[in-house]
Scaffold this motif. Structure first.
Motif, short mmCIF file in Angstrom:
data_model
loop_
_atom_site.label_atom_id
_atom_site.label_comp_id
_atom_site.label_asym_id
_atom_site.label_seq_id
_atom_site.Cartn_x
_atom_site.Cartn_y
_atom_site.Cartn_z
N ILE A 22 0.84 -1.20 0.00
CA ILE A 22 0.00 0.00 0.00
C ILE A 22 0.87 1.25 0.00
CG2 ILE A 22 -1.62 1.35 1.39
CD1 ILE A 22 -2.95 -1.31 2.18
N VAL A 32 -5.40 4.22 -2.26
CA VAL A 32 -5.62 2.82 -1.91
C VAL A 32 -6.27 2.76 -0.53
CG1 VAL A 32 -4.59 0.54 -1.62
CG2 VAL A 32 -3.57 2.16 -3.23
N THR A 56 -7.20 -5.14 -1.41
CA THR A 56 -7.70 -3.78 -1.58
C THR A 56 -7.52 -3.41 -3.05
OG1 THR A 56 -7.56 -1.48 -0.80
CG2 THR A 56 -5.48 -2.69 -0.99
#
Length: 338
Positions: A22, A32, A56
């Motif tokens: 991320i 994100v 995600t």
């Protein structure tokens, strides 16, 4: 007549450490959100703990980039961030074991991908008519698991409370292939997104990204023709030759097959971690100069392809090259490209 498989739906980047991934994607200029992960108590009365798989997305209007990792029961060694959203499994007693088994299979598939290499292992196409696509694939002799349906809570702001996702996964033909996987990873078809639901997600990325426009699959030279024929069957259309590459033109996007011997020319400095392998993906951005400044400001190395695309190399992006390309100009826009 339109095609029953029209465009790219998403690619999936399988990572060892979700928090690290991320952080990388934020440096790449994507928004994100915190990842979601199934959770179950390890014993009666205990608090739910993460297990299975966490994921995600960096979302666009009709496509997305997925980040995913596998999580063993109660194990957070995959680097789930503190704000990860745990989703307790709630299902009737007779259904719960099957649900847990499926999640376990997904986690095992992700782990097998990571055993090959960290990088892109998921390639999903978007269909306006997924039942017709499934029937055509079956008639063509392509093995798949049928059309599955999952439902999940829609994002805040959507007009409907529940998002429905319909998809199929293609099975490989080689002995020992896992269900829902072919040699290069998980390949399948997803019904077109609900525009309202997708529009309620955060689509405004600092890097100006507006869509996923290419997936790049590198194959052994001797396998190029066979892989081309396989995808011609999947996609229901022929590929065209572009130098050493074979290109499948989709709506606003493409799948590009590159032989191993041609990869260094196509993506300077890149080498495949395995064969076959999804070695990169391309996103369209509003202003390439703005994107370049953001990436350089975040300390990311940049290279350029012979066609003028800019990319962050795989060794700086957790195993996959991330390419950036100017989005098509709106009609009437005659401003010079930068």
């Amino acid at each position: 007549m339109g095609h029953d498989i029209a465009r790219l739906h998403h690619v999936g980047h399988i990572v060892e450490d979700m928090a690290q991934a991320i952080s990388l994607y934020e440096r790449l200029g994507f928004v994100v959100p915190p990842p979601s992960c199934p959770a179950m108590p390890r014993h009666e009365g205990a608090a739910p703990e993460p297990f299975g798989a966490a994921n995600t997305h960096a979302d666009f209007p009709s496509s997305f980039l997925e980040l995913a990792t596998c999580v063993e029961d109660g194990d957070t060694s995959r680097g789930l961030p503190a704000d990860a959203r745990l989703v307790p499994l709630e299902a009737p007693a007779e259904v719960l074991p099957v649900l847990v088994e499926r999640i376990g299979e997904t986690s095992a598939n992700l782990a097998a991908c990571l055993d090959r290499f960290e990088g892109l292992h998921i390639l999903m196409f978007s269909s306006p008519a997924i039942d017709e696509a499934a029937a055509r694939l079956t008639a063509a002799g392509v093995r798949h698991g049928g059309v599955n349906t999952v439902r999940r809570a829609a994002p805040h702001g959507a007009k409907v409370p529940v998002e429905t996702v319909r998809y199929l996964e293609i099975d490989g033909d080689a002995p020992g292939d896992r269900p829902g996987a072919v040699a290069e990873g998980r390949v399948g078809v997803v019904a077109d997104m609900d525009a309202d639901v997708q529009g309620s997600r955060d689509l405004d990325h600092p890097n100006g990204a507006v869509g996923l426009v290419e997936a790049i699959l590198c194959v052994a030279d001797r396998e190029l023709t066979a892989v081309q024929q396989r995808y011609e069957t999947y996609l229901g259309r022929p590929a065209r030759q572009e130098g050493a590459a074979r290109v499948f033109d989709l709506e606003g996007a493409a799948l590009t097959l590159v032989p191993e011997s041609g990869l260094a020319a196509f993506l300077p400095g890149e080498r495949p971690a395995a064969l076959p392998a999804l070695v990169g993906c391309t996103v369209a951005v509003r202003d390439l100069a703005v994107t370049r400044d953001l990436l350089r400001g975040n300390g990311l190395p940049l290279r350029e392809t012979p066609s003028g695309d800019m990319f962050v190399p795989a060794d700086a992006a957790l195993g996959t090259a991330v390419l950036f390309r100017p989005a098509p100009r709106p009609p009437g826009d005659s401003r010079p490209r930068r």
